[in-house]
Every structure is written in C-alpha cells, then in structure tokens.
Design a protein around this motif. Structure first.
Motif, PDB file in Angstrom:
ATOM      1  N   ALA A  24     -45.020   8.795 -86.485  1.00 38.92           N
ATOM      2  CA  ALA A  24     -46.477   9.086 -86.983  1.00 38.92           C
ATOM      3  C   ALA A  24     -47.430   8.814 -87.166  1.00 38.92           C
ATOM      4  CB  ALA A  24     -45.707   9.679 -88.333  1.00 38.92           C
ATOM      5  N   SER A  25     -49.003   9.183 -87.281  1.00 36.92           N
ATOM      6  CA  SER A  25     -49.966   9.517 -87.131  1.00 36.92           C
ATOM      7  C   SER A  25     -50.481   9.283 -88.183  1.00 36.92           C
ATOM      8  CB  SER A  25     -50.690   7.904 -85.830  1.00 36.92           C
ATOM      9  OG  SER A  25     -50.599   8.985 -85.073  1.00 36.92           O
ATOM     10  N   GLY A  26     -51.879   9.056 -88.721  1.00 35.47           N
ATOM     11  CA  GLY A  26     -53.935   9.676 -89.080  1.00 35.47           C
ATOM     12  C   GLY A  26     -53.314   9.126 -90.699  1.00 35.47           C
ATOM     13  N   ARG A  27     -53.972   9.646 -91.400  1.00 30.68           N
ATOM     14  CA  ARG A  27     -53.716   9.894 -92.545  1.00 30.68           C
ATOM     15  C   ARG A  27     -53.050   9.956 -93.662  1.00 30.68           C
ATOM     16  NH1 ARG A  27     -58.802  10.890 -95.191  1.00 30.68           N
ATOM     17  NH2 ARG A  27     -57.789  11.775 -96.948  1.00 30.68           N
ATOM     18  N   ILE A  28     -52.000   8.373 -93.594  1.00 31.50           N
ATOM     19  CA  ILE A  28     -50.801   8.232 -94.354  1.00 31.50           C
ATOM     20  C   ILE A  28     -51.120   7.186 -95.053  1.00 31.50           C
ATOM     21  CG2 ILE A  28     -48.800   7.428 -92.911  1.00 31.50           C
ATOM     22  CD1 ILE A  28     -48.300   9.322 -90.763  1.00 31.50           C
ATOM     23  N   PHE A  29     -50.902   7.180 -95.821  1.00 31.36           N
ATOM     24  CA  PHE A  29     -50.992   6.299 -97.321  1.00 31.36           C
ATOM     25  C   PHE A  29     -49.770   5.584 -97.581  1.00 31.36           C
ATOM     26  CE2 PHE A  29     -54.894   7.728 -96.274  1.00 31.36           C
ATOM     27  CZ  PHE A  29     -55.829   8.611 -96.736  1.00 31.36           C
ATOM     28  N   SER A  30     -48.707   5.838 -96.797  1.00 30.53           N
ATOM     29  CA  SER A  30     -46.846   5.096 -97.269  1.00 30.53           C
ATOM     30  C   SER A  30     -45.997   5.556 -96.443  1.00 30.53           C
ATOM     31  CB  SER A  30     -46.121   5.992 -98.277  1.00 30.53           C
ATOM     32  OG  SER A  30     -46.274   6.897 -98.538  1.00 30.53           O
ATOM     33  N   ILE A  31     -45.093   4.383 -96.812  1.00 29.08           N
ATOM     34  CA  ILE A  31     -44.201   4.467 -95.467  1.00 29.08           C
ATOM     35  C   ILE A  31     -42.939   6.188 -96.363  1.00 29.08           C
ATOM     36  CG2 ILE A  31     -42.031   3.892 -94.701  1.00 29.08           C
ATOM     37  CD1 ILE A  31     -45.171   2.340 -93.897  1.00 29.08           C
ATOM     38  N   LYS A  32     -42.793   6.902 -95.596  1.00 21.34           N
ATOM     39  CA  LYS A  32     -41.752   7.686 -96.255  1.00 21.34           C
ATOM     40  C   LYS A  32     -40.816   7.964 -95.069  1.00 21.34           C
ATOM     41  CE  LYS A  32     -46.106   9.982 -97.546  1.00 21.34           C
ATOM     42  NZ  LYS A  32     -46.384  11.846 -97.852  1.00 21.34           N
ATOM     43  N   PRO A  33     -39.650   9.314 -95.560  1.00 18.04           N
ATOM     44  CA  PRO A  33     -38.672   8.935 -94.958  1.00 18.04           C
ATOM     45  C   PRO A  33     -37.861   9.408 -93.045  1.00 18.04           C
ATOM     46  CG  PRO A  33     -38.235   9.758 -97.484  1.00 18.04           C
ATOM     47  CD  PRO A  33     -39.741   9.550 -96.967  1.00 18.04           C
ATOM     48  N   MET A  34     -37.964   9.357 -92.855  1.00 14.23           N
ATOM     49  CA  MET A  34     -38.157   9.715 -91.156  1.00 14.23           C
ATOM     50  C   MET A  34     -36.574  10.663 -90.947  1.00 14.23           C
ATOM     51  SD  MET A  34     -41.034   7.728 -89.418  1.00 14.23           S
ATOM     52  CE  MET A  34     -41.188   8.728 -88.414  1.00 14.23           C
ATOM     53  N   GLY A  35     -36.650  11.277 -89.829  1.00 16.35           N
ATOM     54  CA  GLY A  35     -35.301  12.003 -89.544  1.00 16.35           C
ATOM     55  C   GLY A  35     -35.018  12.257 -87.953  1.00 16.35           C
ATOM     56  N   TRP A  36     -34.269  12.806 -87.291  1.00 12.33           N
ATOM     57  CA  TRP A  36     -34.209  13.922 -86.131  1.00 12.33           C
ATOM     58  C   TRP A  36     -32.993  15.244 -86.503  1.00 12.33           C
ATOM     59  CZ3 TRP A  36     -36.621  12.024 -81.707  1.00 12.33           C
ATOM     60  CH2 TRP A  36     -37.753  10.871 -81.937  1.00 12.33           C
ATOM     61  N   TYR A  37     -33.680  16.201 -85.893  1.00 14.56           N
ATOM     62  CA  TYR A  37     -33.473  16.745 -86.027  1.00 14.56           C
ATOM     63  C   TYR A  37     -32.760  17.827 -85.004  1.00 14.56           C
ATOM     64  CZ  TYR A  37     -34.031  17.649 -91.328  1.00 14.56           C
ATOM     65  OH  TYR A  37     -33.957  17.010 -92.450  1.00 14.56           O
ATOM     66  N   ARG A  38     -32.146  18.573 -84.436  1.00 14.27           N
ATOM     67  CA  ARG A  38     -31.901  19.356 -83.759  1.00 14.27           C
ATOM     68  C   ARG A  38     -31.891  20.609 -83.370  1.00 14.27           C
ATOM     69  NH1 ARG A  38     -26.153  17.094 -81.188  1.00 14.27           N
ATOM     70  NH2 ARG A  38     -25.119  18.286 -81.893  1.00 14.27           N
ATOM     71  N   GLN A  39     -31.994  21.673 -82.548  1.00 18.80           N
ATOM     72  CA  GLN A  39     -31.649  22.732 -81.910  1.00 18.80           C
ATOM     73  C   GLN A  39     -31.350  23.170 -80.763  1.00 18.80           C
ATOM     74  OE1 GLN A  39     -35.106  25.089 -83.854  1.00 18.80           O
ATOM     75  NE2 GLN A  39     -34.022  26.970 -84.342  1.00 18.80           N
ATOM     76  N   ALA A  40     -30.821  24.369 -80.608  1.00 12.18           N
ATOM     77  CA  ALA A  40     -29.276  24.599 -79.640  1.00 12.18           C
ATOM     78  C   ALA A  40     -29.736  26.268 -79.360  1.00 12.18           C
ATOM     79  CB  ALA A  40     -27.758  24.319 -79.227  1.00 12.18           C
ATOM     80  N   PRO A  41     -30.231  26.755 -78.469  1.00 18.34           N
ATOM     81  CA  PRO A  41     -30.657  27.968 -77.947  1.00 18.34           C
ATOM     82  C   PRO A  41     -29.569  28.776 -78.505  1.00 18.34           C
ATOM     83  CG  PRO A  41     -30.540  27.653 -75.902  1.00 18.34           C
ATOM     84  CD  PRO A  41     -29.779  25.756 -77.456  1.00 18.34           C
ATOM     85  N   GLY A  42     -30.355  30.049 -79.423  1.00 21.07           N
ATOM     86  CA  GLY A  42     -29.473  30.711 -80.542  1.00 21.07           C
ATOM     87  C   GLY A  42     -28.715  30.347 -81.499  1.00 21.07           C
ATOM     88  N   LYS A  43     -29.196  29.419 -81.989  1.00 19.15           N
ATOM     89  CA  LYS A  43     -28.572  28.061 -82.742  1.00 19.15           C
ATOM     90  C   LYS A  43     -29.688  28.007 -84.013  1.00 19.15           C
ATOM     91  CE  LYS A  43     -24.800  26.732 -81.074  1.00 19.15           C
ATOM     92  NZ  LYS A  43     -23.399  25.512 -80.770  1.00 19.15           N
ATOM     93  N   GLN A  44     -29.773  27.531 -85.131  1.00 23.36           N
ATOM     94  CA  GLN A  44     -30.417  27.015 -86.700  1.00 23.36           C
ATOM     95  C   GLN A  44     -30.848  25.207 -86.307  1.00 23.36           C
ATOM     96  OE1 GLN A  44     -28.682  27.996 -90.132  1.00 23.36           O
ATOM     97  NE2 GLN A  44     -30.206  30.205 -90.861  1.00 23.36           N
ATOM     98  N   ARG A  45     -32.032  24.843 -86.638  1.00 22.59           N
ATOM     99  CA  ARG A  45     -32.146  23.740 -86.502  1.00 22.59           C
ATOM    100  C   ARG A  45     -31.044  22.913 -87.372  1.00 22.59           C
ATOM    101  NH1 ARG A  45     -38.537  21.437 -86.203  1.00 22.59           N
ATOM    102  NH2 ARG A  45     -38.166  23.596 -84.826  1.00 22.59           N
ATOM    103  N   GLU A  46     -30.163  22.270 -86.324  1.00 18.22           N
ATOM    104  CA  GLU A  46     -29.510  20.792 -87.758  1.00 18.22           C
ATOM    105  C   GLU A  46     -29.940  19.347 -88.380  1.00 18.22           C
ATOM    106  OE1 GLU A  46     -25.688  21.662 -86.027  1.00 18.22           O
ATOM    107  OE2 GLU A  46     -25.944  20.399 -83.970  1.00 18.22           O
TER     108      GLU A  46
END
Length: 115
Positions: A24-46
């Motif tokens: 992550a880059s740009g106008r960032i002023f603190s360290i934040k939570p990060m994560g990974w999600y995934r989305q398979a065809p026809g399914k919700q992002r999880e």
C-alpha cells in the motif's frame, strides 16, 4: 490517494506453492491492518487471512496449516505464502488495507490451481 497493488498470482498444480505480495502506498500516515480475501466465480468474497500492525494473525479454517500471512515490520506490505494448494483454492485474491469501514482494495490477482 491510496494505492494497493498485489502481485504473485499464477497457475500452479495441486500440491504446489505460490507467494502473493501486496504493498500500500500514497497518502498513508500510519501502519494499518492488512489482509487477503478471495473470490471464486459465483461466490462471495471471503476472508483468507489477516494481520494487525503488531503482527497478530488470523486465518480462515480452510487455509490453516497451509497458508501463512506475514508483513514487513513497520511497513504497509503484506505477503501470503500458500502451500499445499488445492483446486478449490482457485480464485481471485484481493489484498485489503485498513480496518472494517475503511478498507481499500487492490485490483486482485488470479490464482489457478490445476488438478
């Protein structure tokens, strides 16, 4: 403006490994939570895995023992080491930056696991 950029997806055979990266880059002023999600065809992002600024992690049950999330100390960069991949892991993987209510997303990277 905040930019979130993932890399590292691709095609791999079942049982193989891949490593995803996100920054992550740009106008960032603190360290934040990060994560990974995934989305398979026809399914919700999880949620796949998350990591706090202090390095505490959480995982979805379906990846425990196979995937490892990590981040560079003091940086807004995150990685996802994926081992023992299964065909059902095939999806577009998205990096998240920030906490619920103020999440920025990357464009996604395709992970395809062939049987």
């Amino acid at each position: 403006q905040v930019q979130v950029v993932e890399s590292g997806g691709g095609l791999v055979q079942a049982g193989g490994s891949l490593r995803l990266s996100c920054a992550a880059s740009g106008r960032i002023f603190s360290i934040k939570p990060m994560g990974w999600y995934r989305q398979a065809p026809g399914k919700q992002r999880e949620l796949v895995a998350g990591i706090t600024p202090g390095g505490s992690t959480n995982y979805a049950d379906f990846v425990k023992g196979r995937f490892t999330i990590s981040r560079d100390k003091g940086q807004n960069t995150v990685y996802l080491q994926m081992n023992s991949l299964k065909p059902e892991d095939t999806a577009v993987y998205y990096c998240s930056f920030g906490a619920l209510g103020d999440i920025r997303w990357g464009q996604g990277t395709q992970v395809t696991v062939s049987s």
